[in-house]
Design an enzyme around this catalytic site. Structure first.
Site, PDB file in Angstrom:
ATOM      1  N   ASP A  56       0.807  -1.223   0.000  1.00 41.59           N
ATOM      2  CA  ASP A  56       0.000   0.000   0.000  1.00 41.59           C
ATOM      3  C   ASP A  56       0.839   1.271   0.000  1.00 41.59           C
ATOM      4  O   ASP A  56       0.412   2.297  -0.509  1.00 41.59           O
ATOM      5  CB  ASP A  56      -0.990   0.003   1.162  1.00 41.59           C
ATOM      6  CG  ASP A  56      -0.349  -0.259   2.518  1.00 41.59           C
ATOM      7  OD1 ASP A  56       0.892  -0.382   2.582  1.00 41.59           O
ATOM      8  OD2 ASP A  56      -1.093  -0.340   3.520  1.00 41.59           O
ATOM      9  N   ASP A 441       3.987   1.020  13.669  1.00 50.40           N
ATOM     10  CA  ASP A 441       3.355  -0.280  13.941  1.00 50.40           C
ATOM     11  C   ASP A 441       4.176  -1.226  14.813  1.00 50.40           C
ATOM     12  O   ASP A 441       3.635  -1.867  15.705  1.00 50.40           O
ATOM     13  CB  ASP A 441       2.991  -1.021  12.642  1.00 50.40           C
ATOM     14  CG  ASP A 441       1.947  -0.289  11.831  1.00 50.40           C
ATOM     15  OD1 ASP A 441       1.115   0.414  12.437  1.00 50.40           O
ATOM     16  OD2 ASP A 441       1.968  -0.391  10.600  1.00 50.40           O
TER      17      ASP A 441
END
Length: 835
Positions: A56, A441
């Site tokens: 992405d 993350d």
């Protein structure tokens, strides 16, 4: 002293020149282990081992089956085209596996620029077709794991179709060079902005050189409009498919050679919920008989969760594999991981085996941190077309592969070697120690060797934005994320949670001795100070700067620096961060991360955007502009070059006509480019660049979704170090010399610089030569005059009038003398800024 300085500069210049001509660099990524969302896997059905993957935000890859690692295909993407790192769809020519197409673009980068990339050599080189004026992609948008939207006609390699988010369906008949809207499909935008979720062409329907049967999924509920269409005439006309589930959205589809269409559905575009209307909590799997028109619900028994991935074994049309998405159930034998489940069927979905319930294990493949994670956002699962026991599944942290679907316990290997796709917020190369990073993350890592996988920071907080290392006590470190701050006093071997904090994320600084900790929380105009590692905090006075980035002096524990890029001010603390005061004016809009020089108190560098770099040697009281720099995005320092006595400067910016990663070993007098156009990684996003403090020439840089890239001097490297030739800016000032008053044998002269340009001039220097025996005989005011008869030079000297706004004038006065000052000849004033 002047002679010594000139000799040193000459020596460094020769060293610079000789070193640059002989050097090559090798570029790679710091080994972390993917860490980002792989949004699709596309295998060739013609050549074994040819598999492409899209992400992405981190570009695309091709699988190297021999070495079992991924090869990055899009590291050439430049900073100006950084949005192309978001790859929305991939199509492999069914007739030639080396011909691959990609739909790329990101709505919030590069003004939404969208291209079709075309390659005929397995992605080694691409041609780009700009389609922005017709339609736009969003590789990081909702629905990014749907697909594939881009397809090559199985009957003709010249014919392609692409489904778009807002503009409907397009067709190309010249291998993607030009595109025409397909008017036969009455679909444009959808309420969720995802538009067409997939396009599928039926190879069994090829007639007259092209496929006649085309299936298109649309990302909307039936209450808005049909969400499944079919064409039986090659796209001339489309009609809604009767009986399609109306209360769910189609995610993906797979065809068999027997006319069966298998589809997955969910209540949203995915990969996660985004609103009450699209929670991504329920879904189904359906079979549609394209010959008879019958629908059959083949959802695995007892399952109501969202489904996404679906694939058919090319060798057995009844052998299916499907995956859930956004489902956080316990994955058997992985007690720390809650994620999606994968199902397989040998009877066309009439019965299914839940591979996670039957037994599954994750093989970390040397990347131990994934043991604490799971397979999640499994929006795509694909059979290996040449081995029905092998399958790939995407995940929010990378991609996994099993080579034995039928095993009692299926082992899913974290096959991400060569694939790095995180975003890094900060990093430090510790003198005499490891390389330390914080990332999105997955926290970050402490790595003695950037080429080797290492342990993730633990305890974890997920996305971590702030990192600080005490410059003279490097065993003391701090990091901060969404819900916690951690301190280490043993160089990251262990971490202790700070008892309190006043906000999330943000930036950190530790004083040179590690005794003072500053935290500027995300979005806050208040910076906080602690002297007990977060047990107690006090607001910092004089620092009302939103998202301030405090930086410690690397020698004096009492000093900290903050560059207020909104106001264009340098703010300095001399009392250990208790308070700050404005000291110098800098251009607004630079990079808030300033750099303090190791081992030299008060030596500070600021990256000031289009005005290049400014340098202070007096703790930020005054700054001098470093000439010859076109622009600076971010900068850092590293170990000095052999024979040099000052650290090496590294900059992501522009000198001359090249923009990239630049290196200077002589304090910015000369620059080398150490990357090339094949190693740009979408630029740094202005986050950070840092040199290694232990190895000369080793440099690290943040990227746009490609993890952390690093370059090092390597005799076998493939990147030539290239010296850069500065390009002088066009002069915009009118420079004049006039006599203010005269007397016998002397007078007062004034030199004026009037800025007729559209941008502020930051710093000025001009010269003139007398032809009649006149000379400067006294000290100057409002500037500095140097030189000896007949040539003199005037400069701002870092004074109050160094910045000349558009339309403004800076003037400097001085006393002159000569035999005939009353009738002195007016000299011409020259300089780089003078017209």
């Amino acid at each position: 002293m002047m002679q010594l300085k000139s000799t040193l500069a000459l020596t460094l210049g020769l060293l610079f020149s000789l070193g640059a001509n002989a050097e090559t660099y090798r570029w790679d990524n710091v080994a972390m282990g993917s860490g980002g969302f792989v949004s699709g896997v596309v295998p060739s059905k013609l050549e074994r081992g040819v598999i492409y993957a899209r992400t992405d935000v981190g570009g695309s890859y091709r699988w190297d089956a021999h070495n079992e690692r991924w090869v990055a295909l899009t590291d050439w993407i430049s900073e100006s085209d950084t949005g192309l790192m978001g790859v929305e769809s991939i199509a492999v020519d069914p007739r030639n596996p080396g011909t691959v197409y990609m739909l790329a673009g990101t709505s919030y980068f590069s003004n939404g620029k969208t291209v079709i990339m075309r390659s005929t050599d397995y992605g080694q080189h691409f041609d780009l077709v700009d389609v922005t004026a017709q339609f736009k992609a969003h590789g990081n948008g909702m629905g990014r794991s749907n697909g594939e939207r881009l397809q090559v006609d199985p009957g003709s390699s010249n014919v392609l179709f692409v489904g778009t988010r807002d503009n409907g369906l397009f067709k190309s008949v010249d291998s993607g060079a030009t595109w025409t809207h397909v008017n036969g499909l009455n679909v444009a935008s959808t309420p969720n902005g995802n538009g067409i979720s997939f396009v599928l062409l039926d190879p069994t329907s090829v007639s007259g050189g092209t496929a006649k049967r085309i299936v298109v999924g649309v990302s909307r509920y039936g209450s808005v409009g049909p969400n499944l269409y079919m064409s039986k005439d090659g796209g001339i006309t489309f009609a809604p498919v009767a009986g399609a589930p109306a209360n769910l959205m189609p995610q993906r589809a797979a065809l068999t050679n027997k006319g069966r269409l298998y589809l997955t559905y969910a209540n949203g575009a995915g990969p996660h919920g985004q609103s009450d209307s699209e929670p991504m909590t329920t879904g189904q799997v359906w079979e549609y008989n394209m010959v008879g028109g019958a629908w059959t619900n083949i959802t695995p028994a007892g399952m109501t969760n969202a489904f996404a991935g679906i694939s058919v074994d090319p060798g057995n049309p009844k052998h299916l594999i499907a995956s859930t998405t956004n489902m956080y159930w316990l994955q058997h034998r992985n007690p720390d991981g809650y994620g999606d489940h994968i199902f397989t069927s040998y009877d066309a979905g009439r019965s299914w085996v839940d591979l996670m319930q039957r037994g599954m294990e994750i093989d970390p493949n040397g990347i131990d941190w994934v043991k604490e994670s799971s397979i999640h956002w499994a929006g795509d699962v694909e059979f290996d077309p040449f081995d029905s026991k092998t399958a790939w599944v995407i995940s929010g942290n990378g991609v996994f592969r099993t080579t034995d679907l039928d095993a009692t316990t299926s082992v899913w290997k974290f096959d991400v070697k060569g694939m790095e796709e995180t975003g890094s917020f900060a990093a430090e190369a510790i003198p005499g120690g490891p390389f330390v990073s914080v990332i999105g993350d997955y926290d970050g890592f402490t790595q003695p060797d950037p080429s080797q996988y290492a342990l993730r920071h633990s305890p974890g907080v997920g996305t971590t934005t702030g990192l600080a290392v005490a410059p003279k006590a490097t065993h003391v470190m701090a990091r901060v994320g969404s819900n916690a701050m951690y301190i280490s006093t043993n160089t990251g071997a262990s971490w202790q949670k700070a008892p309190t904090m006043n906000g999330k994320f943000g930036n950190l600084a530790l004083s040179a001795d590690g005794a003072v900790l500053l935290h500027s929380p995300d979005g806050s105009t208040t910076t906080y100070r602690s002297t007990d590692f977060g047990a107690n905090w006090a607001p910092v006075a004089g620092l009302s700067v939103k998202d301030a980035y405090p930086v410690a002096d690397r020698v004096n524990p009492a000093k900290f620096y903050v560059y207020d890029i909104g106001m264009g001010k340098m703010l300095v603390s001399t009392d250990g961060g208790v308070s700050f005061n404005a000291t110098a004016t800098l251009p607004a809009g630079g990079n808030s991360l300033v750099r303090a020089t190791p081992g030299i108190e008060g030596d500070v560098w600021a990256c000031v955007g289009s005005k290049g770099i400014s340098h202070s040697t007096d703790s930020g009281a005054t700054f001098t502009s470093v000439g010859g720099i076109g622009s600076c995005g971010t900068m850092g320092l590293g170990k000095e070059a052999p024979g040099a006595s000052y650290p090496t400067l590294y900059m992501w910016g522009m000198v001359g006509t090249s923009r990239g990663l630049l290196r200077s070993i002589d304090m910015g007098a000369h620059w080398d480019r150490v990357n090339d156009d094949a190693h740009q990684y979408g630029g740094t996003l202005g986050r950070w660049v840092t040199g290694d403090m232990n190895t000369y020439g080793l440099v690290y840089m943040s990227t746009n979704g490609r993890g952390i890239a690093y370059g090092k001097i390597d005799a076998s490297g493939d990147v030539q170090v290239v010296p850069q030739v500065p390009v002088k800016p066009a002069p915009t000032a009118v420079c004049t010399y006039e006599l203010s008053s005269t007397w016998s044998g002397g007078g007062i002269a004034t030199v004026s610089i009037t800025n007729q340009g559209t941008e502020t001039l930051h710093g000025w220097e001009v010269s003139w030569t007398y032809s009649d025996g006149t000379f400067v005989s006294g000290s100057a005011w409002n500037g500095v005059v140097t030189g000896s008869a007949p040539t003199f030079t005037a400069s701002d000297g870092g004074g109050w009038n160094k910045d000349i706004a558009p339309g403004g004038t800076a003037s400097l006065g001085f006393v002159i003398a000569g035999q005939d000052a009353l009738n002195a000849t007016i000299p011409k004033v020259t300089g780089d800024i003078c017209k």
